[in-house]
Design an enzyme around this catalytic site. Structure first.
Site, PDB file in Angstrom:
ATOM      1  N   LYS A  73     -71.193  39.146   7.088  1.00  0.00           N
ATOM      2  CA  LYS A  73     -69.880  38.251   6.677  1.00  0.00           C
ATOM      3  C   LYS A  73     -69.691  37.235   7.701  1.00  0.00           C
ATOM      4  O   LYS A  73     -69.600  37.576   8.861  1.00  0.00           O
ATOM      5  CB  LYS A  73     -68.684  39.197   6.415  1.00  0.00           C
ATOM      6  CG  LYS A  73     -67.242  38.344   6.091  1.00  0.00           C
ATOM      7  CD  LYS A  73     -66.240  39.575   6.012  1.00  0.00           C
ATOM      8  CE  LYS A  73     -64.979  38.841   5.467  1.00  0.00           C
ATOM      9  NZ  LYS A  73     -63.724  40.076   5.339  1.00  0.00           N
ATOM     10  N   SER A 147     -61.641  40.198   1.146  1.00  0.00           N
ATOM     11  CA  SER A 147     -62.196  38.841   1.574  1.00  0.00           C
ATOM     12  C   SER A 147     -63.746  38.956   1.794  1.00  0.00           C
ATOM     13  O   SER A 147     -64.324  37.950   1.836  1.00  0.00           O
ATOM     14  CB  SER A 147     -61.506  38.429   2.900  1.00  0.00           C
ATOM     15  OG  SER A 147     -61.688  39.309   4.154  1.00  0.00           O
ATOM     16  N   SER A 171     -60.600  44.686   2.433  1.00  0.00           N
ATOM     17  CA  SER A 171     -61.367  43.706   2.281  1.00  0.00           C
ATOM     18  C   SER A 171     -63.028  44.390   2.242  1.00  0.00           C
ATOM     19  O   SER A 171     -64.032  43.901   1.557  1.00  0.00           O
ATOM     20  CB  SER A 171     -61.618  42.686   3.220  1.00  0.00           C
ATOM     21  OG  SER A 171     -60.458  41.943   3.124  1.00  0.00           O
TER      22      SER A 171
END
Length: 586
Positions: A73, A147, A171
């Protein structure tokens, strides 16, 4: 050549079916051709060559993730690629990889690049990015969940075999649910956050996405190495080594039906009912629990001063570049400017009170089962109502890190004709081994076993002379017990003033029919002090399980039915204090 498990890939390398060079070049090419907006940046071919050369010069037997591709990420640092947090103006070039990334590389894993996310990890939907709304892996018209959007979708599309995400509000779990993956949100501090752009630094967790629980078990020991340089890191190695497993029937808590919310999604409601039935079929006992204190805690994350922690993490940048941020991010983080230190302390007090209640409920069961999300939305729906629909997505997730719990999200079923639906099992911090075993049993449709761990403390219900201010309360205080709250039992007990010498004391006897609610006090005592406390309890009393008025069970004083003979039935007073007051009045 396609692989969906880490072990299958490692076996293929060992048998010579493929080579790390061939497979990694194939996956790198596939990642660069992605059309779902998974990636913000990929490593160059020269960087890939460097990783392949390092593998050729190493011993596969010493690298548990030898040649396994993974994604990162893009709020987690990887040396050689910029970290953007999905904000081009914020981008910087890190001087080193994050601790967890470096640990994975040293174990032989190869990062293919940095993945898309809701800007500054603020969102649960995957559409808040200037790099494009990340599309769902099953139906690109739907949200991917966020996210950690690209991290999840890159695994679901088999571009990589596992990925790193983060989780502050959900997330690491919501994208797993929407893409038929397993998402492990370990305890705060188990995976080092050094090298992570913080969302809420006190709550942030780096998470792992994979296709199976087995793959999570393969990655977690490497990713979860203790980092003494991370001030929020915690070493769970000693407690992990103490876990054993039994075949006793586990008790799994589920929210009352009236406390569930599916936002009009009857398909998800049906599938959660079927998930509960599957748990029962696999040997678990389901116990209705009061979910309201968990929901109250969840509201504090975005409707309390923890939003100010998001602001604190990027304050210098945000104050100068607010207009460069996504409109939803501007609204959320910008709204924190008016919060005060007084607001923060008041919310901490409120959270601590809620945690006492939630811990007592959690300690009455082996784990709690919930939907990972109550509904799913199309990208068009999300963009039309970005704040409210995102709030809906956090209904079952926002409380988890505030309360310091561990959780694992898994696919609930195999309904390929529908959009994915997932469930989450959660328990106290440090219980990852137990959760992994339970999740593996659920997904493998085998008997659910439960990890037996001696907790650091236990909650006990007292109903008589041990209550605050009464003659035997010193026996609790001297054992470092602390008062939690006043409660009532279920309406299933008769209450007697027992006959005999010594301090006057009552006895609660459970009835088959009828009965009364009796006033109780809940106290929390270190487990190490329970043994000598129990040894001092005289017959006919003992410690057993007492049912509370919300249907949960806690350890508490119980009385043998024969032991109540000769005592006075004082059930109508409803409490020992009420009975004592009646005696003083007379």
């Amino acid at each position: 050549m396609e692989f969906t498990s880490i072990q299958a890939l490692l076996d293929a390398y060992k048998r010579g079916v493929t080579t790390p060079e061939a497979y990694l070049r194939q996956q790198w090419t596939q990642a660069k051709a992605d059309v779902n907006h998974c990636w913000i940046s990929n490593i160059s071919e020269a960087q890939l060559d460097g990783y392949i050369k390092a593998l050729k010069n190493s011993n596969p037997e010493l690298k548990p993730l030898y040649g396994v591709p993974f994604a990162i990420k893009d709020n987690i640092d990887l040396l050689g690629l910029p970290t953007t947090a999905a904000c081009k103006e914020f981008a910087y070039s890190p001087g080193s990889s994050a601790f967890v990334v470096q640990a994975l590389i040293e174990a032989g894993a190869v990062p293919l690049g940095k993945t898309n996310l809701d800007q500054f990890a603020t969102g649960l939907n995957g559409t808040r990015s200037p790099y494009g709304a990340c599309q769902n892996s099953i139906d690109p018209t739907y949200i991917s969940g966020g996210s950690s959007a690209g991290s999840a979708v890159s695994v679901a599309l088999k571009q990589v075999l596992f990925s790193l995400g983060t989780d502050t509000a959900g997330s690491g779990r919501v994208p797993a649910a929407f893409n038929r993956l397993v998402g492990m949100k370990a305890s705060i501090g188990r995976i080092s956050c050094r090298g992570l752009v913080p969302a809420c630094r006190t709550l942030d967790c780096i998470t792992v996405f994979a296709h199976s629980v087995d793959d999570i078990e393969h990655v977690l020991p490497v990713a979860g190495q203790y980092d003494p340089s991370d001030c929020y890191a915690r070493d769970f190695s000693e407690s992990d080594s103490e876990v054993t497993y039994s075949f006793d029937k586990p008790r799994i808590g589920v929210p009352r039906d009236t406390q569930l919310e599916f936002f009009g999604n009857d398909n998800y409601r049906r599938r959660f009912t079927e998930s509960k039935a599957q748990c029962e079929a696999l040997g678990a006992e389901l116990v209705d629990v009061d979910f309201s204190p968990f929901l109250d805690a969840a509201k504090l994350l975005y409707h309390g001063p923890w939003v100010a922690e998001r602001y604190a993490g990027i304050k210098a940048f945000f104050d100068e570049h607010e207009a460069d941020c996504d409109p939803a991010i501007q609204a959320i983080i910008g709204g924190a400017r008016g919060l005060t230190a007084v607001d923060a302390f008041n919310a901490q007090y409120q959270l601590q009170a809620l945690k006492k209640r939630c811990d007592a409920i959690l300690n009455s069961v082996d784990a709690i089962l919930i939907p990972t999300a109550g509904s799913i939305y199309t990208i068009e729906e999300m963009q039309a109502d970005p704040i409210q629909l995102n709030t809906n997505l956090g209904f079952y997730t926002n409380f988890m890190n505030l309360l310091d719990y561990a959780a694992i999200a898994v696919p609930a079923d195999d309904e390929s004709e529908n959009m994915p639906f997932g469930i989450t099992l959660f328990s106290d911090k440090g219980t990852e081994p137990k959760l992994l075993e339970m999740a593996k049993a659920y997904t493998g449709k085998s008997r659910i076993e439960v990890g037996e761990r001696i907790p650091e403390s236990m909650v006990m219900a007292v109903c008589g002379a041990h209550m605050a201010g009464l003659p035997l309360n010193h026996q609790l205080i001297s054992r470092q017990a602390s008062f939690l709250e006043k409660r009532r039992s279920a309406a299933r007990y008769q209450f007697f003033a027992l006959a005999g010498e010594g301090p006057k004391r009552p006895g609660m006897v459970r009835t088959k029919e009828g009965g009364n609610r009796i006033e109780l006090e809940l106290w929390e005592m270190p487990t190490a002090r329970f043994g000598d406390f129990l040894a001092g309890i005289p017959s006919p009393l003992g410690l057993g399980k007492v049912e509370l008025d919300d249907g949960t069970w806690v350890t508490g004083f119980i009385c043998e039915e024969a032991g109540a003979a000769g005592g006075r039935d004082i059930s109508h007073f409803g409490s020992w204090r009420g009975f004592l007051a009646s005696k003083s009045d007379s």
